[in-house]
Design a protein around this motif. Structure first.
Motif, PDB file in Angstrom:
ATOM      1  N   GLU A 202      94.337  40.360  34.454  1.00 12.19           N
ATOM      2  CA  GLU A 202      94.181  38.967  34.486  1.00 12.19           C
ATOM      3  C   GLU A 202      93.042  38.406  35.130  1.00 12.19           C
ATOM      4  OE1 GLU A 202      97.115  35.643  35.350  1.00 12.19           O
ATOM      5  OE2 GLU A 202      98.068  37.073  34.467  1.00 12.19           O
ATOM      6  N   LEU A 203      92.364  37.361  34.394  1.00 14.14           N
ATOM      7  CA  LEU A 203      91.072  36.915  34.991  1.00 14.14           C
ATOM      8  C   LEU A 203      91.163  35.805  36.127  1.00 14.14           C
ATOM      9  CD1 LEU A 203      89.080  36.250  31.757  1.00 14.14           C
ATOM     10  CD2 LEU A 203      88.625  38.377  33.321  1.00 14.14           C
ATOM     11  N   THR A 204      90.572  35.792  37.278  1.00  9.92           N
ATOM     12  CA  THR A 204      90.811  34.856  38.166  1.00  9.92           C
ATOM     13  C   THR A 204      90.164  33.363  37.594  1.00  9.92           C
ATOM     14  OG1 THR A 204      88.666  34.889  39.098  1.00  9.92           O
ATOM     15  CG2 THR A 204      90.179  36.412  39.955  1.00  9.92           C
ATOM     16  N   PRO A 205      90.441  32.135  38.198  1.00  8.42           N
ATOM     17  CA  PRO A 205      89.996  31.182  37.578  1.00  8.42           C
ATOM     18  C   PRO A 205      88.326  30.889  37.434  1.00  8.42           C
ATOM     19  CG  PRO A 205      91.811  30.622  39.091  1.00  8.42           C
ATOM     20  CD  PRO A 205      91.492  31.872  38.947  1.00  8.42           C
ATOM     21  N   ASP A 206      87.704  31.539  38.460  1.00 13.10           N
ATOM     22  CA  ASP A 206      86.526  31.420  38.485  1.00 13.10           C
ATOM     23  C   ASP A 206      85.698  32.290  37.620  1.00 13.10           C
ATOM     24  OD1 ASP A 206      83.933  30.834  40.070  1.00 13.10           O
ATOM     25  OD2 ASP A 206      83.813  32.903  40.631  1.00 13.10           O
ATOM     26  N   GLU A 207      86.375  33.680  37.352  1.00 16.33           N
ATOM     27  CA  GLU A 207      85.900  34.615  35.973  1.00 16.33           C
ATOM     28  C   GLU A 207      86.034  33.707  34.781  1.00 16.33           C
ATOM     29  OE1 GLU A 207      87.110  38.912  38.162  1.00 16.33           O
ATOM     30  OE2 GLU A 207      88.387  37.799  37.069  1.00 16.33           O
ATOM     31  N   MET A 208      87.262  33.194  34.586  1.00 15.41           N
ATOM     32  CA  MET A 208      87.561  32.317  33.506  1.00 15.41           C
ATOM     33  C   MET A 208      86.509  31.495  33.140  1.00 15.41           C
ATOM     34  SD  MET A 208      89.709  32.307  30.824  1.00 15.41           S
ATOM     35  CE  MET A 208      91.250  32.806  31.328  1.00 15.41           C
ATOM     36  N   GLN A 209      85.815  30.765  34.408  1.00 13.61           N
ATOM     37  CA  GLN A 209      84.841  29.574  34.099  1.00 13.61           C
ATOM     38  C   GLN A 209      83.827  30.437  33.757  1.00 13.61           C
ATOM     39  OE1 GLN A 209      85.693  26.807  34.442  1.00 13.61           O
ATOM     40  NE2 GLN A 209      83.726  26.334  33.696  1.00 13.61           N
ATOM     41  N   ARG A 210      83.503  31.580  34.210  1.00 12.84           N
ATOM     42  CA  ARG A 210      82.100  32.246  33.831  1.00 12.84           C
ATOM     43  C   ARG A 210      82.259  32.818  32.194  1.00 12.84           C
ATOM     44  NH1 ARG A 210      79.276  34.834  37.968  1.00 12.84           N
ATOM     45  NH2 ARG A 210      77.529  35.324  36.375  1.00 12.84           N
ATOM     46  N   ILE A 211      83.444  33.243  32.033  1.00 12.90           N
ATOM     47  CA  ILE A 211      83.499  33.509  30.410  1.00 12.90           C
ATOM     48  C   ILE A 211      83.203  32.353  29.413  1.00 12.90           C
ATOM     49  CG2 ILE A 211      85.250  33.994  28.523  1.00 12.90           C
ATOM     50  CD1 ILE A 211      85.713  36.518  30.127  1.00 12.90           C
ATOM     51  N   ARG A 212      83.853  31.072  30.124  1.00 12.13           N
ATOM     52  CA  ARG A 212      83.762  30.040  29.291  1.00 12.13           C
ATOM     53  C   ARG A 212      82.421  29.156  29.191  1.00 12.13           C
ATOM     54  NH1 ARG A 212      89.017  26.257  29.647  1.00 12.13           N
ATOM     55  NH2 ARG A 212      90.413  27.830  28.520  1.00 12.13           N
ATOM     56  N   MET A 213      81.338  29.824  29.796  1.00  9.90           N
ATOM     57  CA  MET A 213      80.064  29.454  29.836  1.00  9.90           C
ATOM     58  C   MET A 213      79.363  30.041  28.593  1.00  9.90           C
ATOM     59  SD  MET A 213      79.040  27.410  32.246  1.00  9.90           S
ATOM     60  CE  MET A 213      77.197  27.661  32.060  1.00  9.90           C
ATOM     61  N   HIS A 214      79.738  30.975  28.017  1.00 11.76           N
ATOM     62  CA  HIS A 214      79.119  31.620  26.892  1.00 11.76           C
ATOM     63  C   HIS A 214      78.671  30.835  25.570  1.00 11.76           C
ATOM     64  CE1 HIS A 214      83.067  32.599  24.635  1.00 11.76           C
ATOM     65  NE2 HIS A 214      82.263  32.719  23.799  1.00 11.76           N
ATOM     66  N   PRO A 215      79.417  29.664  25.362  1.00 11.34           N
ATOM     67  CA  PRO A 215      78.857  29.088  24.087  1.00 11.34           C
ATOM     68  C   PRO A 215      77.815  28.403  24.485  1.00 11.34           C
ATOM     69  CG  PRO A 215      81.260  28.896  24.293  1.00 11.34           C
ATOM     70  CD  PRO A 215      80.846  29.593  25.598  1.00 11.34           C
ATOM     71  N   GLN A 216      77.505  27.820  25.667  1.00 12.57           N
ATOM     72  CA  GLN A 216      76.557  26.974  26.221  1.00 12.57           C
ATOM     73  C   GLN A 216      75.139  28.185  26.355  1.00 12.57           C
ATOM     74  OE1 GLN A 216      79.325  25.649  28.438  1.00 12.57           O
ATOM     75  NE2 GLN A 216      78.377  23.844  28.845  1.00 12.57           N
ATOM     76  N   ILE A 217      75.798  29.259  26.777  1.00 13.80           N
ATOM     77  CA  ILE A 217      74.437  30.298  27.138  1.00 13.80           C
ATOM     78  C   ILE A 217      74.089  30.761  25.690  1.00 13.80           C
ATOM     79  CG2 ILE A 217      73.822  32.681  27.916  1.00 13.80           C
ATOM     80  CD1 ILE A 217      76.327  32.278  29.821  1.00 13.80           C
ATOM     81  N   SER A 274      92.425  42.799  16.174  1.00 11.97           N
ATOM     82  CA  SER A 274      91.686  43.755  16.987  1.00 11.97           C
ATOM     83  C   SER A 274      92.516  44.211  18.108  1.00 11.97           C
ATOM     84  CB  SER A 274      90.322  43.430  17.236  1.00 11.97           C
ATOM     85  OG  SER A 274      89.687  43.043  15.979  1.00 11.97           O
ATOM     86  N   ALA A 275      92.279  45.568  18.747  1.00 15.88           N
ATOM     87  CA  ALA A 275      92.630  45.788  19.982  1.00 15.88           C
ATOM     88  C   ALA A 275      91.568  45.340  21.013  1.00 15.88           C
ATOM     89  CB  ALA A 275      92.807  47.258  20.077  1.00 15.88           C
ATOM     90  N   ARG A 276      92.471  44.794  22.141  1.00 15.14           N
ATOM     91  CA  ARG A 276      91.552  44.322  23.482  1.00 15.14           C
ATOM     92  C   ARG A 276      91.716  44.956  24.660  1.00 15.14           C
ATOM     93  NH1 ARG A 276      88.561  39.435  22.281  1.00 15.14           N
ATOM     94  NH2 ARG A 276      87.930  39.636  20.282  1.00 15.14           N
ATOM     95  N   PRO A 277      90.729  45.020  25.634  1.00 15.89           N
ATOM     96  CA  PRO A 277      91.361  45.719  26.824  1.00 15.89           C
ATOM     97  C   PRO A 277      92.731  45.360  27.419  1.00 15.89           C
ATOM     98  CG  PRO A 277      89.190  44.641  26.959  1.00 15.89           C
ATOM     99  CD  PRO A 277      89.654  44.073  25.776  1.00 15.89           C
ATOM    100  N   TYR A 278      93.080  44.090  27.191  1.00 11.68           N
ATOM    101  CA  TYR A 278      94.523  43.771  27.789  1.00 11.68           C
ATOM    102  C   TYR A 278      95.528  43.858  26.922  1.00 11.68           C
ATOM    103  CZ  TYR A 278      92.039  39.902  25.863  1.00 11.68           C
ATOM    104  OH  TYR A 278      91.247  39.039  25.165  1.00 11.68           O
ATOM    105  N   ARG A 279      95.328  44.158  25.633  1.00 11.61           N
ATOM    106  CA  ARG A 279      96.477  44.111  24.670  1.00 11.61           C
ATOM    107  C   ARG A 279      96.310  44.947  23.448  1.00 11.61           C
ATOM    108  NH1 ARG A 279      94.762  41.639  20.755  1.00 11.61           N
ATOM    109  NH2 ARG A 279      93.870  39.512  20.731  1.00 11.61           N
TER     110      ARG A 279
END
Ligand code: FE2
Length: 328
Positions: A202-217, A274-279
């Motif tokens: 599971e991702l921490t809130p901080d890690e989730m935040q980082r992933i959620r930057m990808h549309p703007q990047i 598709s298969a993902r690392p977590y499922r």
């Protein structure tokens, strides 16, 4: 995708004549009656070729051509100027304005078709050779390569998005934007560290935040592209939700650009199957059930309906063809 030719002529009879001649060339033709209208048309989306009458009221053909050739976004559109017969002066001015070719009035059908066909072929080549774009597509492939779980994900998302776009009657040009936007939608993941992107737990809130930057990047990466306009809104908004609870801008309903709403469904469907690392991968029937259940909350309900009723069958056929090596 059919290439688009724009005819700019303030004489409706002459414009109609050119259009008739082009009836036998495999292209889509639009007509506008003035130089101003031509610039407005091009601002909304570049055609693949412009047939430009020289003598028009207000803004004449030379001025329109000069402006198009002065702008980095439009300078690669081939312009054929239609000049008066034997007017050397017109021809010299046309070349000065940056025209790629010229035709003398009255325009002969055979000659027009030959010029247009050869310039459209050249334009297709220019399009393929755009350096910036080539680099961005290479980056998109690099994003896929970072994560074996998402291998070929973008290609499948693009296929699903185009199948859905077709099901709701989008034009050829819109389908092309959709295809490219879907190919590049996750390119911003290049800016997300691998240990977060590939984390099995599971991702921490901080890690989730980082992933959620990808549309703007991703939007920043794709901005230099000549065809950026529609692509940027797809990349930026592919994680918005229909109920407004998505990111980055919390847009809701029709505020979310249509092409981004389409990519959101295509992306989710492919991610679920598709298969993902977590499922592990879900069955297609289960993924479709989730789409149906979340229609109106996560996704546009009308688009989900079109996906379930029409697009998914086409998509299945297309993906099977790709797998069997019968298609691209
Ligand atoms: Fe994404």
């Amino acid at each position: 995708m059919r290439q688009r030719v724009l005819i700019v002529d303030d004489d409706p009879d002459h414009a109609a004549l050119l259009e008739t001649h082009l009836g036998r060339v495999d292209c889509h033709v639009d007509l506008v009656p003035s130089g101003e209208a031509a610039l407005r048309y091009v601002a909304l989306g570049a055609p693949d070729l412009i047939l430009l009458d020289v003598h028009m009221r207000e803004l004449d053909g030379f001025e329109v051509c000069s402006r198009l050739k002065a702008s980095p976004e439009t300078k690669l559109i081939p312009v054929v100027m239609v000049t008066a017969l034997n007017s050397v002066q017109d021809r010299v001015r046309a070349l000065d304005a940056g025209a790629d070719d010229f035709l003398a009035k009255p325009v002969a059908g055979v000659e027009l078709r030959a010029r247009v066909t050869s310039l459209l072929r050249l334009k297709a080549l220019y399009d393929r050779l755009d350096d910036t774009e080539r680099i961005v597509y290479a980056l998109a492939r690099a994003v896929e390569a970072k994560d074996s779980y998402t291998e070929a994900h973008t290609t499948r998302v693009a296929a699903a998005a185009v199948a859905l776009g077709r099901a709701v009657g989008l034009s050829g040009a819109e389908l092309e934007h959709l295809y490219r936007g879907a190919m590049l939608h996750d390119i911003g993941k290049i800016g997300v560290p691998d240990d977060i992107l590939l984390k099995p737990g599971e991702l921490t809130p901080d890690e989730m935040q980082r992933i959620r930057m990808h549309p703007q990047i991703g939007e920043d990466i794709a901005r230099p592209l000549r065809s950026a306009g529609d692509l940027l809104s797809i990349i930026r908004h592919h994680h918005e939700r229909y109920d407004g609870a998505g990111y980055p801008d919390h847009l809701a309903g029709a505020e979310i650009p249509l092409l981004a709403r389409i990519v959101a469904i295509a992306d989710a469907f492919d991610a679920m199957t598709s298969a993902r690392p977590y499922r592990p991968a879900r069955e297609e029937s289960e993924a479709l059930q989730i789409l149906r259940r979340e229609a109106g909350a996560q996704w546009d309900p009308a688009l989900v309906l079109a996906f379930l009723s029409k697009a998914v069958a086409d998509l299945r056929r297309e993906l099977e063809a790709v797998r069997d090596g019968r298609a691209g």
